[in-house]
Design a protein around this motif. Sequence first.
Motif, PDB file in Angstrom:
ATOM      1  N   GLN A  93       0.654  -0.894  -0.176  1.00 46.57           N
ATOM      2  CA  GLN A  93       0.299   0.057  -0.188  1.00 46.57           C
ATOM      3  C   GLN A  93       0.502   1.070  -0.298  1.00 46.57           C
ATOM      4  N   ASP A  94       1.667   1.732   0.616  1.00 49.53           N
ATOM      5  CA  ASP A  94       3.286   2.469   0.428  1.00 49.53           C
ATOM      6  C   ASP A  94       3.623   2.407  -0.709  1.00 49.53           C
ATOM      7  N   LYS A  95       4.023   1.493  -1.435  1.00 51.15           N
ATOM      8  CA  LYS A  95       4.380   1.626  -2.341  1.00 51.15           C
ATOM      9  C   LYS A  95       3.554   1.647  -3.240  1.00 51.15           C
ATOM     10  N   VAL A  96       2.326   2.008  -3.322  1.00 50.43           N
ATOM     11  CA  VAL A  96       1.743   2.010  -4.188  1.00 50.43           C
ATOM     12  C   VAL A  96       0.896   3.706  -4.200  1.00 50.43           C
ATOM     13  N   ALA A  97       1.240   3.955  -3.186  1.00 53.49           N
ATOM     14  CA  ALA A  97       1.133   5.534  -3.095  1.00 53.49           C
ATOM     15  C   ALA A  97       2.181   6.504  -3.029  1.00 53.49           C
ATOM     16  N   ARG A  98       3.486   6.116  -2.886  1.00 54.50           N
ATOM     17  CA  ARG A  98       4.653   6.159  -3.823  1.00 54.50           C
ATOM     18  C   ARG A  98       4.043   6.388  -5.414  1.00 54.50           C
ATOM     19  N   ILE A  99       4.112   5.636  -6.405  1.00 53.55           N
ATOM     20  CA  ILE A  99       4.333   5.248  -7.365  1.00 53.55           C
ATOM     21  C   ILE A  99       2.672   5.879  -7.959  1.00 53.55           C
ATOM     22  N   ARG A 100       2.254   6.367  -7.195  1.00 52.10           N
ATOM     23  CA  ARG A 100       0.872   6.769  -7.758  1.00 52.10           C
ATOM     24  C   ARG A 100       0.901   8.028  -8.139  1.00 52.10           C
ATOM     25  N   THR A 101       1.445   8.844  -6.962  1.00 54.51           N
ATOM     26  CA  THR A 101       2.373  10.310  -7.267  1.00 54.51           C
ATOM     27  C   THR A 101       3.079  10.189  -8.454  1.00 54.51           C
ATOM     28  N   LEU A 102       3.927   9.381  -8.345  1.00 55.23           N
ATOM     29  CA  LEU A 102       4.888   9.286  -9.296  1.00 55.23           C
ATOM     30  C   LEU A 102       5.358   9.729 -10.773  1.00 55.23           C
ATOM     31  N   GLY A 103       3.543   8.386 -10.438  1.00 56.75           N
ATOM     32  CA  GLY A 103       3.331   8.354 -11.787  1.00 56.75           C
ATOM     33  C   GLY A 103       2.690   8.902 -12.902  1.00 56.75           C
ATOM     34  N   ALA A 104       1.643  10.223 -11.953  1.00 59.34           N
ATOM     35  CA  ALA A 104       0.810  10.439 -12.504  1.00 59.34           C
ATOM     36  C   ALA A 104       1.999  11.991 -12.525  1.00 59.34           C
ATOM     37  N   LEU A 113       9.577  11.292  -2.075  1.00 59.50           N
ATOM     38  CA  LEU A 113       8.411  10.267  -1.735  1.00 59.50           C
ATOM     39  C   LEU A 113       9.154   9.108  -0.619  1.00 59.50           C
ATOM     40  N   LEU A 114       9.523   7.970  -0.494  1.00 56.75           N
ATOM     41  CA  LEU A 114      10.720   7.228   0.179  1.00 56.75           C
ATOM     42  C   LEU A 114      10.515   8.423   1.171  1.00 56.75           C
ATOM     43  N   ALA A 115      11.675   8.932   1.363  1.00 62.46           N
ATOM     44  CA  ALA A 115      11.226  10.187   2.991  1.00 62.46           C
ATOM     45  C   ALA A 115      10.648  10.494   3.746  1.00 62.46           C
ATOM     46  N   ALA A 116       9.151  10.736   2.610  1.00 61.38           N
ATOM     47  CA  ALA A 116       7.974  11.277   3.215  1.00 61.38           C
ATOM     48  C   ALA A 116       7.427  10.084   3.923  1.00 61.38           C
ATOM     49  N   GLN A 117       7.276   8.917   3.263  1.00 61.02           N
ATOM     50  CA  GLN A 117       6.365   8.133   3.428  1.00 61.02           C
ATOM     51  C   GLN A 117       6.823   7.117   4.113  1.00 61.02           C
ATOM     52  N   SER A 118       8.315   6.215   4.032  1.00 55.88           N
ATOM     53  CA  SER A 118       8.789   5.034   4.425  1.00 55.88           C
ATOM     54  C   SER A 118       9.134   5.503   6.204  1.00 55.88           C
ATOM     55  N   ALA A 119       8.781   4.708   6.247  1.00 56.87           N
ATOM     56  CA  ALA A 119       9.480   5.375   7.534  1.00 56.87           C
ATOM     57  C   ALA A 119      10.778   4.473   7.868  1.00 56.87           C
TER      58      ALA A 119
END
Length: 699
Positions: free
Chosen positions: A362-373, A510-516
């Motif tokens: 789910q975390d990965k999907v959130a990142r690639i959703r933003t980067l993909g857009a 995105l990794l720094a912001a969403q991956s603890a």
Amino acid sequence: MSKRDLLVEIGTEELPPLALKGLADALLAGIVQRLDDAHVKHGRAQRFASPRRLAVLVKGVLEQQPEQQINRRGPPVSAAFDANGQPTRAALAFAESCGVQVAALQRVQDAKGEFLLFSARRPGAFTGELLPGVVQGSLDALPIPKRMRWGSGEAQFVRPVHWVVLLFGKDVVPASILGVQSDRFTRGHRFHAPKPFRISTPGAYLNALRKRAYVLADFEERRERIQVASQELARALGGQPVMDEALLDEVTSLVEWPVALAGRFEERFLHLPREVLIATLQDHQRYFPLSAANDVLMPRFIAVSNIESSDPDQVRAGNERVVGPRLADAAFFYETDRKLPLAARCPALAQVTFQTRLGTLQDKVARIRTLGAHIAGHINADARLTERAAELCKCDLLTAMVGEFPELQGTMGRYYAQHDGEPGDVAAAIAEHYLPRFAGDDLPATRVGMALALADKLDTITGIFAIDQKPTGTRDPFGVRRASLGVVRIIIEKQLELDLRELIAMAAQLLAAQSAGVGSVGDGVRDQVYDYMMERLRAYYLDNASGLEISTEMFDSVLSNRPASPLDFDARLRAVERFLKLDAAASLAAANKRIANILRKSQLPQTPAVNIELLRAPAEQRLHGELERLRPQIEPLLAQRNYTEALQQLAQLREPVDAFFDSVMVMDSDAQLRNNRLTLLAQLRDLFLHTADLSRLPG
């Protein structure tokens, strides 16, 4: 000198089918290399491989090594004798190791001084004496990730070894290989001819196995027989086999005496997606599906048996009984999965770990959703559809079908998205975001698929580097090498104008912001990711995947500028490739090397402008004039990335540059003249550097 044929056969329990061909090739290469290293001349060498044997036949091997000239360099004379001319311990030890007295050693003078030399001729060894070491060394060097022991012995191999044939002409070469004493007795088919039988000479080996033992030891012959028999059976049924090359190799590795049989399954299973049917038949059963002339699958398959049965109908029925339940399971999975929309599985992604420190799917999907857009906005893709595809792209991993057939990830997602009524580009992107899966594979066809594929791969690559788990050796559990090559291939082959450095930076943010488990991703990590991807790009060009003849020097000449855009990198490289075909290329490359060396050793002046009044020599006046004439023509070409035309224009400088170096002393004793000339050369080099560093090219 007399010659004999050599036969080596290692008889084992059933070898790993996927590794069989590679092991056979490596054994052949090892034996040939070791014979060559021992200076034992020989003729044609051939390898054989079947499930229970690896063998090598070498024709015309010399019976004895040629006489060997031995030259051993000893200590310097200054260290070999004391002040009284008596031999020191160094001289005595060297002489003893050579088996002679110090007086028998020669004194030789070379550029490094005078030293002792032992020189002698040694008769060549009998080849039969060398063969045990040749064979054992070749076996030890085989690419076997994990060796096993068996019984009470200490020998280790990929599978237990039961017999070893080692013949040199008509004679057995005595040896203990992998704990087994060599002999001339081989074994045939496990069921048709299980008893050991005698091989008289190496040349009789292949026919003896074929005629007496129900074994086709030649891998290529066995493969062709399977292919031809399958095609003939399929033709008789009005179809053609769906024959994957890798599966054909695997089936060839599973049988010693192939017998092709046609079977059938219930037509009701044809409603399953084509990929599901093929995966069931190929991957689970090692069968070849059949397709009709319109490429639609038929309810038929071809199985390859390893036995010539007296009742082939029983063998056929047995294969049909096995495949029926497999297809029934697949049909059940398919129907069950479609009862729940893909979107309903999104929350469950939070329960699946992608990587411990990189979070859940789910975390990965959130990142690639933003980067993909973000990527979609740069490549004329629909950002809204890209976001929707990103939300759904990992959901099929939670379906029963993908649980049973992991290789169908993405493919089943496309089918289920279509069933749910999702837009066509969304369904296509779910399948395409895994592309390319391997070297030479297809690339995404839709813009949404391209954006999603790039986002997914960049997130994985950057994440793995951020946690310092980058690939080492053959270990690459997250497929970072494949993903990196996929990124550069998509960008270049689909002509996407993207800033790779900017995308890496965004993925890192995105990794720094969403991956603890990641924290801040610094410039050092971002540079590592860029450098790693450039090395994959290097492999892409050096393997001729681009269709260009690119050398390491050509690639490095462009890489020196570290272009942010792979598409820009490609344009520069193509320009360099064309430039090298010009008559002026070698001369200008050499001039660039000379300029680079001069500037590197010199203190460049602070003022970048050339003082025209200080241009005294006609050659430097001409070079400056030509440079100023060409600059207004070249700078617009560089801005348009028309590097090919820019370098062709710069090629006009060949004669002025040659004349400059022939008649002008750059490092003049007058500091003003020297600095002015250095500035002129720096301006010339900068104009070339806008495309590539030509000093790295041969010239």
